[in-house]
Write a protein that holds these residues in place. Sequence first.
Motif, PDB file in Angstrom:
ATOM      1  N   ASP A 325      13.307 -86.142  -0.237  1.00 33.25           N
ATOM      2  CA  ASP A 325      11.966 -85.957   0.342  1.00 33.25           C
ATOM      3  C   ASP A 325      11.972 -86.278   1.838  1.00 33.25           C
ATOM      4  OD1 ASP A 325      10.886 -85.143  -2.028  1.00 33.25           O
ATOM      5  OD2 ASP A 325      10.032 -87.099  -2.557  1.00 33.25           O
ATOM      6  N   HIS A 326      12.627 -87.366   2.206  1.00 34.86           N
ATOM      7  CA  HIS A 326      12.712 -87.730   3.629  1.00 34.86           C
ATOM      8  C   HIS A 326      13.472 -86.665   4.410  1.00 34.86           C
ATOM      9  CE1 HIS A 326      10.966 -91.768   3.940  1.00 34.86           C
ATOM     10  NE2 HIS A 326      11.435 -92.001   2.740  1.00 34.86           N
ATOM     11  N   LEU A 327      14.512 -86.138   3.793  1.00 37.91           N
ATOM     12  CA  LEU A 327      15.310 -85.116   4.465  1.00 37.91           C
ATOM     13  C   LEU A 327      14.462 -83.870   4.722  1.00 37.91           C
ATOM     14  CD1 LEU A 327      18.229 -85.164   5.412  1.00 37.91           C
ATOM     15  CD2 LEU A 327      18.877 -83.997   3.301  1.00 37.91           C
ATOM     16  N   ARG A 328      13.662 -83.472   3.736  1.00 34.98           N
ATOM     17  CA  ARG A 328      12.769 -82.309   3.921  1.00 34.98           C
ATOM     18  C   ARG A 328      11.736 -82.587   5.008  1.00 34.98           C
ATOM     19  NH1 ARG A 328      12.804 -82.811  -1.848  1.00 34.98           N
ATOM     20  NH2 ARG A 328      14.110 -81.222  -2.844  1.00 34.98           N
ATOM     21  N   SER A 329      11.238 -83.843   5.053  1.00 35.26           N
ATOM     22  CA  SER A 329      10.162 -84.166   5.997  1.00 35.26           C
ATOM     23  C   SER A 329      10.627 -84.107   7.448  1.00 35.26           C
ATOM     24  CB  SER A 329       9.591 -85.557   5.707  1.00 35.26           C
ATOM     25  OG  SER A 329      10.510 -86.574   6.073  1.00 35.26           O
ATOM     26  N   THR A 330      11.937 -84.168   7.679  1.00 35.93           N
ATOM     27  CA  THR A 330      12.438 -84.121   9.062  1.00 35.93           C
ATOM     28  C   THR A 330      12.202 -82.761   9.708  1.00 35.93           C
ATOM     29  OG1 THR A 330      14.683 -83.469   8.356  1.00 35.93           O
ATOM     30  CG2 THR A 330      14.234 -85.834   8.602  1.00 35.93           C
ATOM     31  N   PHE A 331      11.904 -81.739   8.898  1.00 36.60           N
ATOM     32  CA  PHE A 331      11.631 -80.421   9.464  1.00 36.60           C
ATOM     33  C   PHE A 331      10.215 -80.331  10.038  1.00 36.60           C
ATOM     34  CE2 PHE A 331      14.853 -79.458   6.108  1.00 36.60           C
ATOM     35  CZ  PHE A 331      15.876 -79.072   6.954  1.00 36.60           C
ATOM     36  N   SER A 332       9.398 -81.351   9.771  1.00 36.15           N
ATOM     37  CA  SER A 332       8.037 -81.363  10.296  1.00 36.15           C
ATOM     38  C   SER A 332       8.049 -81.702  11.783  1.00 36.15           C
ATOM     39  CB  SER A 332       7.187 -82.391   9.545  1.00 36.15           C
ATOM     40  OG  SER A 332       5.970 -82.618  10.209  1.00 36.15           O
ATOM     41  N   THR A 338      15.279 -86.915  13.399  1.00 36.95           N
ATOM     42  CA  THR A 338      15.781 -85.548  13.199  1.00 36.95           C
ATOM     43  C   THR A 338      16.533 -85.452  11.881  1.00 36.95           C
ATOM     44  OG1 THR A 338      17.911 -85.946  14.287  1.00 36.95           O
ATOM     45  CG2 THR A 338      16.047 -85.313  15.700  1.00 36.95           C
ATOM     46  N   TYR A 339      16.673 -84.213  11.426  1.00 36.88           N
ATOM     47  CA  TYR A 339      17.427 -83.973  10.193  1.00 36.88           C
ATOM     48  C   TYR A 339      18.854 -84.485  10.337  1.00 36.88           C
ATOM     49  CZ  TYR A 339      20.224 -81.359   6.825  1.00 36.88           C
ATOM     50  OH  TYR A 339      21.127 -81.023   5.857  1.00 36.88           O
ATOM     51  N   ASP A 340      19.513 -84.118  11.432  1.00 39.61           N
ATOM     52  CA  ASP A 340      20.914 -84.514  11.628  1.00 39.61           C
ATOM     53  C   ASP A 340      21.056 -86.026  11.667  1.00 39.61           C
ATOM     54  OD1 ASP A 340      21.786 -81.914  11.680  1.00 39.61           O
ATOM     55  OD2 ASP A 340      21.671 -81.727  13.857  1.00 39.61           O
ATOM     56  N   VAL A 346      23.067 -91.388   6.346  1.00 41.03           N
ATOM     57  CA  VAL A 346      23.352 -91.561   4.925  1.00 41.03           C
ATOM     58  C   VAL A 346      24.808 -91.207   4.633  1.00 41.03           C
ATOM     59  CG1 VAL A 346      22.807 -90.722   2.610  1.00 41.03           C
ATOM     60  CG2 VAL A 346      20.963 -91.203   4.226  1.00 41.03           C
ATOM     61  N   LYS A 347      25.249 -90.107   5.176  1.00 37.90           N
ATOM     62  CA  LYS A 347      26.603 -89.606   4.885  1.00 37.90           C
ATOM     63  C   LYS A 347      27.693 -90.579   5.335  1.00 37.90           C
ATOM     64  CE  LYS A 347      28.360 -86.104   7.196  1.00 37.90           C
ATOM     65  NZ  LYS A 347      28.612 -84.742   7.734  1.00 37.90           N
ATOM     66  N   PRO A 364      19.022 -75.265  -5.420  1.00 37.63           N
ATOM     67  CA  PRO A 364      20.326 -75.104  -4.750  1.00 37.63           C
ATOM     68  C   PRO A 364      20.421 -75.918  -3.465  1.00 37.63           C
ATOM     69  CG  PRO A 364      19.507 -72.984  -5.533  1.00 37.63           C
ATOM     70  CD  PRO A 364      18.408 -73.966  -5.750  1.00 37.63           C
ATOM     71  N   TRP A 365      19.308 -76.006  -2.709  1.00 39.09           N
ATOM     72  CA  TRP A 365      19.335 -76.768  -1.457  1.00 39.09           C
ATOM     73  C   TRP A 365      19.625 -78.236  -1.735  1.00 39.09           C
ATOM     74  CZ3 TRP A 365      16.477 -80.924   0.350  1.00 39.09           C
ATOM     75  CH2 TRP A 365      16.614 -81.219   1.706  1.00 39.09           C
ATOM     76  N   ALA A 366      18.928 -78.838  -2.725  1.00 39.78           N
ATOM     77  CA  ALA A 366      19.133 -80.247  -3.056  1.00 39.78           C
ATOM     78  C   ALA A 366      20.553 -80.478  -3.554  1.00 39.78           C
ATOM     79  CB  ALA A 366      18.124 -80.686  -4.116  1.00 39.78           C
TER      80      ALA A 366
END
Length: 440
Positions: A325-332, A338-340, A346-347, A364-366
């Motif tokens: 959810d947090h990862l998706r919210s970075t597109f806002s 930022t997403y990156d 995390v990575k 598929p995205w998740a």
Amino acid sequence: MTEEIAGKQECPRCKGAGFVHPRFPSGKVDFTRVIPCECTEEELAEERLARLQRYSNLGPLTRLTFDNLNPRGRTGDPASEERFAEACEGAKAFAQDPQGWQVLCGVSGCGKTHLAAAIANHCIQNGRPVFFIVVSDLLDHLRSTFSPASDISYDELFDQVRNVPLLILDGLGTQSSTPWAQEKLYQIINHRYNARLPTVITTNTPLEKLDERLLTRLIDDNLSKVYLLAQKEPAEEFGDLGLELLSKMNFENFDKRRLNLPVEKQRILEDAFKLARRFAQAPEGWLVFLGPNGCGKTHLAAAIANYRRREGKPSFFVVVPDFLDHLRSTFSPESKVTYDELFEKVKKAPLLILDDFGEQSGTPWAQEKLYQVINYRYNARLPTVITSCFALEEIETRISSRMADPQISVVFNIDLPDYRSDLAPRERTMPQRGRRPRIS
């Protein structure tokens, strides 16, 4: 000693001339020389101090000294207090003999600027010239020199900052990150790095987020001493056990001897506890806890994170659905990260704990995002803890194959009933995959 003459304070030795004849050891007056009188010496010392203070650019920060500094900081956190005390001792030693660089890192309000100003004020009292400036102000001043009304040229100001005997840069990383600003800062820092000029730098930006050219110079062990004063509180940052319940889960309050469990089930719980505690003490490889909801796997995972935190070691705890959810919210457009930035954090976390793996959306995205995280950490052999209420056979093959690799991972099935149920538990067992490790 002075006496009152015509309403003015006048030195009885020089009668206001400012200079006197010295005396020989025998006590006779040496009329061949003159030296400043004591009153003149005091005035000259005061003028030198005032001149150094004006030059220093400290302004109201002249009030910040080691005498009015709490030597353990003001966070109230024992680990942060220890780090602050170490930085304080380092700052005092540096102020006595400025050599090399001091880099003070930490969140706003942790005492970085007080330490830096205390160094400056101590040096000024000892007659050493210092120039103190906030980085964003420095860049504004440099820009303003291009104005025809400027009373100082760009080259004059730039050279002063680059070559001052002791430079203190406050707030590195808070400035505008335009290419021009980045280049000016690099030129200043690189010049002082090559010339080995004493420098103090404060920043509330994590070092790894700074320009790589600056970072390599700031962390050079041959020149620089880096102090981390205080980090963000866990609740302020995603992934750091901000939830009150998780923050209270530790090994001390884990119930490893639950009532109404058969002996063989008690042994499972005790083995899981030993496995988690051993991993917390020396994280290496992967630890995968499988089991139904309420069996205790999240408590053990959080206990590992909290243990590492008390030891002052980094760990990153994320609930997988929340992470997505947090990862998706970075597109806002309103996102503050930022997403990156989030994905890389995390990575590449030194120790990552993924709770409730498999509860995420099956899009598929998740699946692709989780595979990228798992695959990177698998190839890099980064310590990882994973909990899931799914059997390995129910998890996507390219992920489960890495989780089950015995060369890097220990998979442990906590096949116990939900401890939160007040009713007689109905056992839910997990499909077994291989032999459960025996813990001694």
